[in-house]
Scaffold this motif. Structure first.
Motif, PDB file in Angstrom:
ATOM      1  N   GLN A  48      32.631 -25.815 -19.825  1.00 58.89           N
ATOM      2  CA  GLN A  48      31.332 -25.267 -19.687  1.00 58.89           C
ATOM      3  C   GLN A  48      31.109 -24.738 -21.186  1.00 58.89           C
ATOM      4  O   GLN A  48      29.774 -24.854 -21.650  1.00 58.89           O
ATOM      5  N   GLN A  49      31.867 -24.013 -21.572  1.00 66.90           N
ATOM      6  CA  GLN A  49      31.573 -23.548 -22.823  1.00 66.90           C
ATOM      7  C   GLN A  49      31.508 -24.372 -24.167  1.00 66.90           C
ATOM      8  O   GLN A  49      30.567 -24.453 -25.016  1.00 66.90           O
ATOM      9  N   ILE A  50      32.111 -25.491 -24.162  1.00 64.53           N
ATOM     10  CA  ILE A  50      32.027 -26.608 -24.857  1.00 64.53           C
ATOM     11  C   ILE A  50      30.704 -27.274 -24.700  1.00 64.53           C
ATOM     12  O   ILE A  50      30.139 -27.689 -25.615  1.00 64.53           O
ATOM     13  N   ALA A  51      30.299 -27.635 -23.651  1.00 62.18           N
ATOM     14  CA  ALA A  51      29.000 -28.169 -23.300  1.00 62.18           C
ATOM     15  C   ALA A  51      27.892 -27.408 -23.840  1.00 62.18           C
ATOM     16  O   ALA A  51      27.031 -27.873 -24.565  1.00 62.18           O
ATOM     17  N   ASP A  52      27.933 -26.066 -23.715  1.00 61.04           N
ATOM     18  CA  ASP A  52      26.943 -25.081 -24.253  1.00 61.04           C
ATOM     19  C   ASP A  52      26.994 -25.075 -25.663  1.00 61.04           C
ATOM     20  O   ASP A  52      25.981 -25.161 -25.967  1.00 61.04           O
ATOM     21  N   LEU A  53      28.115 -25.076 -26.427  1.00 63.11           N
ATOM     22  CA  LEU A  53      27.981 -25.111 -27.783  1.00 63.11           C
ATOM     23  C   LEU A  53      27.421 -26.369 -28.175  1.00 63.11           C
ATOM     24  O   LEU A  53      26.759 -26.550 -29.301  1.00 63.11           O
ATOM     25  N   LYS A  71      28.226 -25.221 -37.514  1.00 61.98           N
ATOM     26  CA  LYS A  71      29.156 -24.316 -36.947  1.00 61.98           C
ATOM     27  C   LYS A  71      29.426 -24.185 -35.450  1.00 61.98           C
ATOM     28  O   LYS A  71      30.601 -24.134 -34.895  1.00 61.98           O
ATOM     29  N   ALA A  72      28.282 -24.381 -34.764  1.00 62.65           N
ATOM     30  CA  ALA A  72      28.404 -24.426 -33.289  1.00 62.65           C
ATOM     31  C   ALA A  72      29.385 -25.728 -33.028  1.00 62.65           C
ATOM     32  O   ALA A  72      30.441 -25.738 -32.076  1.00 62.65           O
ATOM     33  N   LEU A  73      29.133 -26.935 -33.577  1.00 58.40           N
ATOM     34  CA  LEU A  73      30.176 -28.065 -33.350  1.00 58.40           C
ATOM     35  C   LEU A  73      31.605 -27.883 -33.650  1.00 58.40           C
ATOM     36  O   LEU A  73      32.469 -28.316 -33.018  1.00 58.40           O
ATOM     37  N   SER A  74      31.694 -27.056 -34.821  1.00 57.55           N
ATOM     38  CA  SER A  74      33.181 -26.632 -35.125  1.00 57.55           C
ATOM     39  C   SER A  74      33.773 -25.795 -34.185  1.00 57.55           C
ATOM     40  O   SER A  74      34.843 -26.072 -33.809  1.00 57.55           O
ATOM     41  N   ASP A  75      33.003 -24.788 -33.668  1.00 58.74           N
ATOM     42  CA  ASP A  75      33.564 -24.102 -32.632  1.00 58.74           C
ATOM     43  C   ASP A  75      33.941 -25.131 -31.536  1.00 58.74           C
ATOM     44  O   ASP A  75      34.678 -24.471 -30.733  1.00 58.74           O
ATOM     45  N   ALA A  76      32.951 -25.649 -30.965  1.00 60.75           N
ATOM     46  CA  ALA A  76      33.258 -26.679 -29.681  1.00 60.75           C
ATOM     47  C   ALA A  76      34.520 -27.560 -30.026  1.00 60.75           C
ATOM     48  O   ALA A  76      35.454 -27.726 -29.027  1.00 60.75           O
ATOM     49  N   ALA A  77      34.665 -28.033 -31.217  1.00 56.00           N
ATOM     50  CA  ALA A  77      35.745 -28.900 -31.486  1.00 56.00           C
ATOM     51  C   ALA A  77      37.018 -27.987 -31.277  1.00 56.00           C
ATOM     52  O   ALA A  77      38.093 -28.451 -30.789  1.00 56.00           O
ATOM     53  N   ALA A  78      36.951 -26.893 -31.989  1.00 56.71           N
ATOM     54  CA  ALA A  78      38.246 -25.778 -31.739  1.00 56.71           C
ATOM     55  C   ALA A  78      38.690 -25.456 -30.239  1.00 56.71           C
ATOM     56  O   ALA A  78      39.773 -25.485 -30.002  1.00 56.71           O
ATOM     57  N   LEU A  79      37.413 -25.100 -29.584  1.00 54.87           N
ATOM     58  CA  LEU A  79      37.435 -24.989 -28.059  1.00 54.87           C
ATOM     59  C   LEU A  79      38.153 -26.148 -27.249  1.00 54.87           C
ATOM     60  O   LEU A  79      39.156 -26.089 -26.673  1.00 54.87           O
ATOM     61  N   GLN A  80      37.925 -27.495 -27.856  1.00 53.31           N
ATOM     62  CA  GLN A  80      38.170 -28.680 -27.127  1.00 53.31           C
ATOM     63  C   GLN A  80      39.644 -28.668 -27.417  1.00 53.31           C
ATOM     64  O   GLN A  80      40.489 -29.341 -26.613  1.00 53.31           O
ATOM     65  N   ARG A  81      39.999 -28.471 -28.750  1.00 50.05           N
ATOM     66  CA  ARG A  81      41.613 -28.773 -29.154  1.00 50.05           C
ATOM     67  C   ARG A  81      42.566 -27.791 -28.265  1.00 50.05           C
ATOM     68  O   ARG A  81      43.578 -27.944 -28.015  1.00 50.05           O
ATOM     69  N   LYS A  82      41.953 -26.569 -28.312  1.00 49.27           N
ATOM     70  CA  LYS A  82      42.569 -25.466 -27.407  1.00 49.27           C
ATOM     71  C   LYS A  82      42.765 -25.840 -25.757  1.00 49.27           C
ATOM     72  O   LYS A  82      43.736 -25.869 -25.384  1.00 49.27           O
ATOM     73  N   LEU A  83      41.585 -26.525 -25.374  1.00 49.86           N
ATOM     74  CA  LEU A  83      41.617 -27.082 -23.932  1.00 49.86           C
ATOM     75  C   LEU A  83      42.573 -28.341 -23.724  1.00 49.86           C
ATOM     76  O   LEU A  83      43.345 -28.293 -22.825  1.00 49.86           O
ATOM     77  N   ASP A  84      42.662 -29.003 -24.843  1.00 48.98           N
ATOM     78  CA  ASP A  84      43.576 -29.963 -24.826  1.00 48.98           C
ATOM     79  C   ASP A  84      45.004 -29.795 -24.907  1.00 48.98           C
ATOM     80  O   ASP A  84      46.048 -30.123 -24.051  1.00 48.98           O
ATOM     81  N   TRP A  85      45.244 -28.516 -25.609  1.00 49.32           N
ATOM     82  CA  TRP A  85      46.678 -27.836 -25.843  1.00 49.32           C
ATOM     83  C   TRP A  85      46.785 -27.386 -24.270  1.00 49.32           C
ATOM     84  O   TRP A  85      48.041 -27.716 -23.980  1.00 49.32           O
ATOM     85  N   CYS A  86      45.924 -26.731 -23.697  1.00 46.63           N
ATOM     86  CA  CYS A  86      46.296 -25.932 -22.396  1.00 46.63           C
ATOM     87  C   CYS A  86      46.569 -27.070 -21.259  1.00 46.63           C
ATOM     88  O   CYS A  86      47.639 -26.960 -20.409  1.00 46.63           O
ATOM     89  N   ILE A  87      46.111 -28.413 -21.448  1.00 39.61           N
ATOM     90  CA  ILE A  87      46.285 -29.384 -20.349  1.00 39.61           C
ATOM     91  C   ILE A  87      47.645 -30.049 -20.681  1.00 39.61           C
ATOM     92  O   ILE A  87      48.272 -30.224 -19.787  1.00 39.61           O
ATOM     93  N   LYS A  88      47.919 -30.243 -22.017  1.00 43.34           N
ATOM     94  CA  LYS A  88      49.079 -30.711 -22.347  1.00 43.34           C
ATOM     95  C   LYS A  88      50.338 -29.764 -21.834  1.00 43.34           C
ATOM     96  O   LYS A  88      51.442 -30.350 -21.403  1.00 43.34           O
TER      97      LYS A  88
END
Length: 99
Positions: A48-53, A71-88
């Motif tokens: 949800q945070q990624i979609a909002d960003l 900056k917002a897209l960069s924050d979304a990308a960083a959050l996506q990497r964190k989500l991918d790490w969590c899933i992995k």
């Protein structure tokens, strides 16, 4: 004099090795909810945070605020990497011998 420099060099190498091995372990737990057994990630909230960003970035881009949109897209990308790490890591944790 040479012995002093050698001892100093060895001391610096040992201290540097200690810092290199201890700092990443502490940094890995920073910003995550940590329980005794494992790290937990709220995937629904992160998505949800990624979609909002991304929506915010699109709105900022329409308003002509390109730097803020980037900056917002960069924050979304960083959050996506964190989500991918969590899933992995959750997938690896379910295996008896990850690797």
């Amino acid at each position: 004099m040479t012995k002093r420099l050698s001892a100093l060099a060895v001391s610096v190498a040992i201290a540097g090795g200690f810092l290199v091995t201890s700092v990443p372990a502490q940094a890995a737990t920073a910003g995550h909810a940590v329980s005794k057994a494992s790290i937990t990630c709220n995937q629904r909230q992160m998505r949800q945070q990624i979609a909002d960003l991304k929506a915010k970035a699109a709105q900022l881009r329409q308003l002509g605020e390109d730097a803020a949109a980037k900056k917002a897209l960069s924050d979304a990308a960083a959050l996506q990497r964190k989500l991918d790490w969590c899933i992995k890591t959750e997938g690896d944790a379910s295996k008896p011998f990850p690797g």
